[in-house]
Design an enzyme around this catalytic site. Structure first.
Site, PDB file in Angstrom:
ATOM      1  N   SER A   1      39.060   2.287  27.910  1.00  0.00           N
ATOM      2  CA  SER A   1      38.307   1.308  28.696  1.00  0.00           C
ATOM      3  C   SER A   1      38.070   1.814  30.113  1.00  0.00           C
ATOM      4  CB  SER A   1      39.023  -0.046  28.712  1.00  0.00           C
ATOM      5  OG  SER A   1      40.336   0.076  29.209  1.00  0.00           O
ATOM      6  N   GLU A   2      39.036   2.561  30.670  1.00  0.00           N
ATOM      7  CA  GLU A   2      38.819   3.259  31.936  1.00  0.00           C
ATOM      8  C   GLU A   2      39.552   4.588  31.925  1.00  0.00           C
ATOM      9  OE1 GLU A   2      37.530  -0.743  33.477  1.00  0.00           O
ATOM     10  OE2 GLU A   2      39.282  -0.120  32.321  1.00  0.00           O
ATOM     11  N   THR A   3      38.984   5.539  32.640  1.00  0.00           N
ATOM     12  CA  THR A   3      39.651   6.802  32.939  1.00  0.00           C
ATOM     13  C   THR A   3      39.710   6.939  34.450  1.00  0.00           C
ATOM     14  OG1 THR A   3      38.956   7.885  30.887  1.00  0.00           O
ATOM     15  CG2 THR A   3      39.539   9.313  32.731  1.00  0.00           C
TER      16      THR A   3
END
Length: 262
Positions: A43-45
């Protein structure tokens, strides 16, 4: 470049919210970071520049598989966990301080994101079938929906196409907790930025802490809560509301470490 996958807001592998963490010697091109985030598909990096002076805040940016975001709780927790807990990050949301606590948790000092009451957008009824929308409020980036019960929050199967038309970067649904030690439950859907359901969302708790502060009674010098995000993976966030700041407390587990070759 070193790359990690960290499960955030959990003490167990394969639970909480997985985030990619990439450590950079110098700032990277935004298009390249977007490509890496799309490849990792979390969902996020989080991308952290670790090559600067040791006494300066480290530049930190976060990307979903489709876009850059201005604030990400679990990505920040994951980055701090990889780097040893005590950290200062320079971000689009200002300088964020992370502190390793004695019990093994890490506290993130984040800006509070207060939500103002609004009329529920029409798309919410279609997007959240079976949910009794008792109230709605608009925060900086997300719409908050108060449901009638935790059971409704846990059971909802959202219509993501309908929720994608809500004029916001995401929808938080919440209700009072239904088990001992949990003040409230929540889930977060963000199809607008390519995330069907976020497993555990630190930034959403910057809104949830302020929302529930008006509804739960705590020590006025420091209002504390425990929130459960009731996604399939699940996770727990402890919060300490201090005026216009929120201390988000979580645990994290590294599940992968390797080398990025491109």
């Amino acid at each position: 470049m070193r790359v990690f996958v960290v499960d955030a807001f959990t003490d167990s592998a394969f639970a909480g919210n997985p985030a990619g963490v990439v450590l950079l010697d110098s700032p990277a091109d935004a298009a390249w970071m977007q490509s890496v985030a799309a490849e990792l598909r979390h969902s996020e990096t989080a991308f952290v520049v670790v090559g600067g002076p040791a006494d300066e805040a480290k530049p930190l940016r976060w990307f979903t598989p489709t876009t850059e975001v201005p604030l990400c709780g679990h990505g920040t927790l994951a980055a701090a966990h990889v780097l040893g807990g005590d950290q200062r990050f320079d971000t689009r949301s200002g300088v964020l301080t992370c502190t390793a606590l004695a019990d093994g948790w890490i506290e993130l000092d984040f800006p509070a994101d207060r939500a103002e009451p609004v009329e529920p957008p029409d798309a919410l009824a279609a997007g959240l079938p079976g949910v009794t929308v008792e109230a709605a409020a608009q925060a900086a980036t997300k719409v908050l929906v108060l449901a009638a019960s935790a059971a409704e929050v846990r059971a909802v199967r959202p219509d993501l196409a309908a929720l994608a038309t809500v004029p916001s970067r995401g929808v938080i649904i919440t209700a009072p907790g239904d088990r001992p030690g949990v003040d409230f439950v929540s889930r977060v859907f963000s199809p607008q930025v390519g995330i069907a359901e976020d497993p555990v969302t630190g930034s959403a708790h910057c809104t949830l802490a302020t929302w529930w502060a008006a509804r739960l009674h705590r020590d006025p010098r420091e209002t504390t809560f425990v929130g459960e995000q009731a996604s399939a993976r699940g996770g727990v966030v402890r919060m300490a509301l201090r005026g216009d700041r929120v201390g988000l407390r979580g645990q994290a587990v590294t599940t992968l470490r390797g080398e990025l070759l491109v």
